[in-house]
Design an enzyme around this catalytic site. Structure first.
Site, PDB file in Angstrom:
ATOM      1  CG  ASP A  94      -2.047   1.153   1.359  1.00  0.00           C
ATOM      2  OD1 ASP A  94      -2.076   1.832   1.050  1.00  0.00           O
ATOM      3  OD2 ASP A  94      -3.045   0.598   1.439  1.00  0.00           O
ATOM      4  CE  LYS A 147      -3.080  14.228 -21.143  1.00  0.00           C
ATOM      5  NZ  LYS A 147      -4.179  14.843 -20.447  1.00  0.00           N
ATOM      6  CG  HIS A 177       0.895  12.509 -24.541  1.00  0.00           C
ATOM      7  ND1 HIS A 177      -0.170  12.160 -24.375  1.00  0.00           N
ATOM      8  CD2 HIS A 177       1.182  11.685 -26.150  1.00  0.00           C
ATOM      9  CE1 HIS A 177      -0.390  12.040 -25.604  1.00  0.00           C
ATOM     10  NE2 HIS A 177      -0.683  11.585 -26.459  1.00  0.00           N
ATOM     11  CE  LYS A 181       1.683  12.135 -29.995  1.00  0.00           C
ATOM     12  NZ  LYS A 181       1.579  11.177 -30.909  1.00  0.00           N
ATOM     13  CD  GLU A 215      -8.223  11.707 -29.948  1.00  0.00           C
ATOM     14  OE1 GLU A 215      -7.603  11.073 -29.366  1.00  0.00           O
ATOM     15  OE2 GLU A 215      -9.673  12.056 -29.483  1.00  0.00           O
ATOM     16  CG  ASP A 234      -8.910  14.096 -22.962  1.00  0.00           C
ATOM     17  OD1 ASP A 234      -7.562  13.633 -22.098  1.00  0.00           O
ATOM     18  OD2 ASP A 234      -9.399  13.926 -23.825  1.00  0.00           O
ATOM     19  CG  HIS A 239      -2.278  16.929 -25.399  1.00  0.00           C
ATOM     20  ND1 HIS A 239      -1.272  16.376 -23.846  1.00  0.00           N
ATOM     21  CD2 HIS A 239      -3.371  15.769 -25.442  1.00  0.00           C
ATOM     22  CE1 HIS A 239      -1.526  15.660 -24.211  1.00  0.00           C
ATOM     23  NE2 HIS A 239      -2.504  14.372 -24.336  1.00  0.00           N
ATOM     24  CE  LYS A 325     -11.893  11.743 -26.076  1.00  0.00           C
ATOM     25  NZ  LYS A 325     -11.302  10.828 -27.277  1.00  0.00           N
TER      26      LYS A 325
END
Length: 471
Positions: A94, A147, A177, A181, A215, A234, A239, A325
């Site tokens: 834990d 994040k 991330h 790239k 997306e 998000d 990003h 999306k």
């Protein structure tokens, strides 16, 4: 740790990687594959200690690592994996139990610069770092966190304060991330390694910048995660604004790890707070039927907005952003739209004004660059548009994946690939009015470009251009 000590530590390589949450989804989907690829390229030279609640044996962890790598489609070389598996050890328990951190201390005894990677929810950041600090393990360490870094400006500041009470900002490496790239890093190289671009990279020649992150899939049963977040939190605040900063920043000059982050911060400081009057939110039809989505939810699955940068380079040039999306395609691109020319005396008088030149930087899929120009039509004096295209992989081969870059950067102490506190808080400042006073969501059908009102944002700038899609 003093600033001088932190700077010195930033120049040294971490000699052990400790991963909290190594049995979780992120490790399964991304971390094991990235570490394996580093091993295959001869770039991994330290032991790896996994820490998680699951009561596994080391053999179970190794088998899980193998299965995870294979499941990603990564070709597995047994000799490379054998080398990689010998680096692994495992501690279970834990995260609130001090005994866990004593076991970690035993596993990394004799190591001088540990790198602790927290693949855990933000609610556990302070718990884990506090446990490490109580065990005397943070004095000369780096701490990598995932994040989200807060859900608004106030919570971001609160999170930063809780961590700074335990470690110095120079020890913190916040993963976005997108900063790993290669196609994002290419923005810097294309801008500043080519003298043909810099003289026109300003408000005198550029009409607007469009950034699209689309997306073609929906939230696919992830309502419990997505519904409290939405498209703005998000992907936009993190990003997309990181990408925007690379498009807009001044030439990085000087030495040291902070040079690039200083220039990125300059961009965010110069950005005006976003205006809710230039903000459109959409929700695809059927979202409310997704498991985990609250009844009557106003969470946006699409958003479009206008940002402004109040400095000498960009004043008056709008940066239009859209993300969503259930779009028609999956693509992420930056499109720089230049000013149009005056009427041309050598073409027919009834010819339309020449289309604006455009430079498109496709971040994914199939990263590349396109230059859209005007030329003479083959069958007469009229104009036609031509494209000069380049896909980076055709020239440079396959590069490392994002987490491969970021894990290596954390081990090397290269903070330029990570988000810094002051810049992060500025991004929250910029979007806070959109969070505080959001317009109601508007419905859109799956497979479309969001609500029609999103087109009003760019009405005076030629509209949203169709993205450049890979063939």
């Amino acid at each position: 740790m003093s600033a001088a000590d932190a700077q010195e530590a930033g120049a040294a390589n971490g000699d052990v990687l400790v991963i909290f949450g190594i049995t979780g989804d992120l490790a399964r989907v991304m971390t094991f594959r990235s570490l394996y690829r580093l091993e295959a390229r001869g770039l991994l030279d330290c032991p790896i200690v996994g820490v998680a609640f699951d009561d596994w044996t080391l053999e179970q962890l190794i088998e899980h690592a193998r299965d995870s790598i294979v499941a990603t489609g990564e070709p597995l070389d047994d000799k490379v994996f054998a080398r990689f598996s010998k680096r692994l050890s495992y501690v279970h328990g834990d995260f609130k139990d001090p005994a866990v951190y004593q076991q970690v201390a035993s596993e990394i005894e004799g190591k001088e610069l540990p790198v602790f990677y927290l693949e855990v929810p933000p609610s556990l950041f302070a718990t884990v770092v506090g446990g490490l600090a109580d065990a005397g393990l943070t004095g000369n360490a780096r701490v990598v966190i995932e994040k989200p870094f807060g859900h608004d400006l106030a919570s971001a500041r609160e999170l930063n304060a809780s961590l700074h009470a335990l470690i110095d900002e120079s020890q913190l490496y916040r993963i976005d991330h997108f900063l790993g790239k290669m196609s994002v890093e290419d923005i810097l190289y294309l801008r500043f390694a080519n003298a043909i671009l810099e003289p026109v990279w300003n408000r005198n020649f550029i009409s607007c910048v469009e950034i699209t992150m689309a997306e073609d899939f929906d939230i696919s049963g992830r309502g419990n995660f997505y519904d409290p977040v939405g498209a703005m939190r998000d992907v936009v605040q993190n990003h997309i604004l990181q990408v925007l900063s690379l498009v807009a920043l001044e030439p990085p000059t000087g030495h040291g790890m902070d040079v690039l982050n200083n220039r990125k911060r300059d961009v965010f400081v110069a950005m005006a707070e976003a205006d809710p009057a230039h903000y459109v939110r959409g929700q695809y039809a059927g979202y409310l039927d997704e498991p985990g989505v609250a009844e009557g939810s106003q969470t946006e699955t699409f958003c479009a907005m206008r940002f402004e940068i109040d400095n000498w380079r960009w004043a008056g040039v709008p940066f239009f952003v859209r993300a969503g999306k259930a779009m028609p395609v999956t693509v992420t691109e930056v499109r720089v739209v230049f000013n149009t020319t005056p009427w041309l005396g050598f073409v027919p008088k009834d010819s339309p004004r020449p289309e604006a030149n455009q430079l498109v930087l496709r971040i994914g899929p199939k990263p590349g660059a396109r230059l859209r120009m005007q030329a003479k039509a083959a069958d007469g004096p009229a104009l036609r548009s031509v494209q000069l295209d380049m896909e980076f992989e055709e020239f440079g081969g396959e590069g490392p994946i994002a987490y491969e870059v970021l894990l290596k950067a954390a081990l090397d102490g290269d903070s330029s690939h990570f988000a810094r506190q002051d810049a992060l808080e500025e991004t929250w400042r910029v979007v806070q009015p959109l969070i505080d006073s959001p317009p109601p969501v508007e419905a859109y059908e799956k497979g479309t470009w969001g609500p029609p009102t999103a087109n009003d944002l760019v009405a005076g700038y030629g509209g949203w251009r169709d993205p450049w899609l890979p063939e």
